[in-house]
Motif scaffolding. Structure first.
Motif, PDB file in Angstrom:
ATOM      1  N   GLY A 120      23.653  24.062 -36.242  1.00  0.00           N
ATOM      2  CA  GLY A 120      24.790  23.775 -35.371  1.00  0.00           C
ATOM      3  C   GLY A 120      24.369  22.865 -34.234  1.00  0.00           C
ATOM      4  N   SER A 123      25.268  24.568 -27.533  1.00  0.00           N
ATOM      5  CA  SER A 123      26.459  24.776 -26.727  1.00  0.00           C
ATOM      6  C   SER A 123      26.088  24.769 -25.247  1.00  0.00           C
ATOM      7  N   ARG A 137      25.767  26.863 -31.681  1.00  0.00           N
ATOM      8  CA  ARG A 137      27.017  27.234 -32.362  1.00  0.00           C
ATOM      9  C   ARG A 137      27.307  26.258 -33.494  1.00  0.00           C
ATOM     10  N   ASP A 138      27.827  26.812 -34.588  1.00  0.00           N
ATOM     11  CA  ASP A 138      28.200  25.962 -35.720  1.00  0.00           C
ATOM     12  C   ASP A 138      29.667  26.131 -36.108  1.00  0.00           C
ATOM     13  N   GLU A 140      31.178  28.862 -36.949  1.00  0.00           N
ATOM     14  CA  GLU A 140      31.334  30.191 -37.542  1.00  0.00           C
ATOM     15  C   GLU A 140      30.494  31.230 -36.818  1.00  0.00           C
ATOM     16  N   ARG A 141      29.303  30.816 -36.379  1.00  0.00           N
ATOM     17  CA  ARG A 141      28.439  31.798 -35.746  1.00  0.00           C
ATOM     18  C   ARG A 141      27.687  31.200 -34.565  1.00  0.00           C
ATOM     19  N   GLU A 142      27.128  32.096 -33.813  1.00  0.00           N
ATOM     20  CA  GLU A 142      26.368  31.710 -32.631  1.00  0.00           C
ATOM     21  C   GLU A 142      24.960  32.274 -32.785  1.00  0.00           C
ATOM     22  N   ARG A 143      23.967  31.451 -32.514  1.00  0.00           N
ATOM     23  CA  ARG A 143      22.577  31.894 -32.565  1.00  0.00           C
ATOM     24  C   ARG A 143      21.956  31.706 -31.187  1.00  0.00           C
ATOM     25  N   GLU A 170      19.128  32.861 -41.117  1.00  0.00           N
ATOM     26  CA  GLU A 170      19.888  34.101 -41.321  1.00  0.00           C
ATOM     27  C   GLU A 170      19.901  34.977 -40.076  1.00  0.00           C
TER      28      GLU A 170
END
Length: 171
Positions: A120, A123, A137-138, A140-143, A170
């Motif tokens: 992603g 952010s 962020r991509d 769909e999800r946040e890492r 993952e």
């Protein structure tokens, strides 16, 4: 990716000082009095509206800082500015040292793993007691990736707009 047109959050107006329009200022610059050398300030006076203010005078006062803005001559005028974030143009800041980055320069970078898996874009970042953390962020999800160079962050290429991380996609 260039830094032109970007602005950097350097402080906040946090209170009033006296009756002649002076303001208490919280500074996030090093040293903290450096905030007065970065002018003009950009203050958000309304949603989507900024006011550019130059000619600010300031000094340490007790444990904090106080500032006097031009054309703010009384407590009522100053009170309208309390709570405002203080931004400056990115170009006013000195260049970072080797392997140092301003957070604003990292925001928006594409983040990929050492295996080339896209995670992603950056952010934003935030500080913890141990290290800074990159929020990726991509859609769909946040890492949350620790910004530890050489361990998790393998390379940052501002001109290419890319950060390479050693991170499990993952996780």
């Amino acid at each position: 990716m260039t830094a032109s047109g970007r602005r950097v959050l350097v402080g906040r107006i946090v209170g009033l000082y006296g009756v002649q329009g002076w303001l208490k200022v919280e500074s996030w610059t090093e040293p903290r009095t450096q905030i007065f050398k970065y002018q003009p300030w950009l203050l958000s006076t309304a949603p989507g509206q900024e006011t550019e203010i130059a000619g600010i005078n300031g000094r340490p006062q007790g444990k904090g800082l106080i500032a006097k803005l031009p054309e703010v001559d009384d407590r009522d005028g100053a009170a309208a500015l309390v709570g405002q974030d203080i931004y400056v143009a990115r170009e006013l800041l000195p260049p970072p040292g080797k392997d140092e980055y301003y957070w604003v320069d990292l925001e928006g970078l594409e983040v990929v793993t050492t295996e080339g898996v896209a995670l992603g874009r950056v952010s934003h970042l935030f500080a913890t007691g141990a290290n800074d953390v990159v929020v990726v962020r991509d859609g769909e999800r946040e890492r949350l990736v620790p910004f530890v160079q050489g361990v998790y962050v393998r390379s940052v290429d501002l001109s290419d707009g890319r950060m390479v991380v050693d991170w499990d996609p993952e996780f």
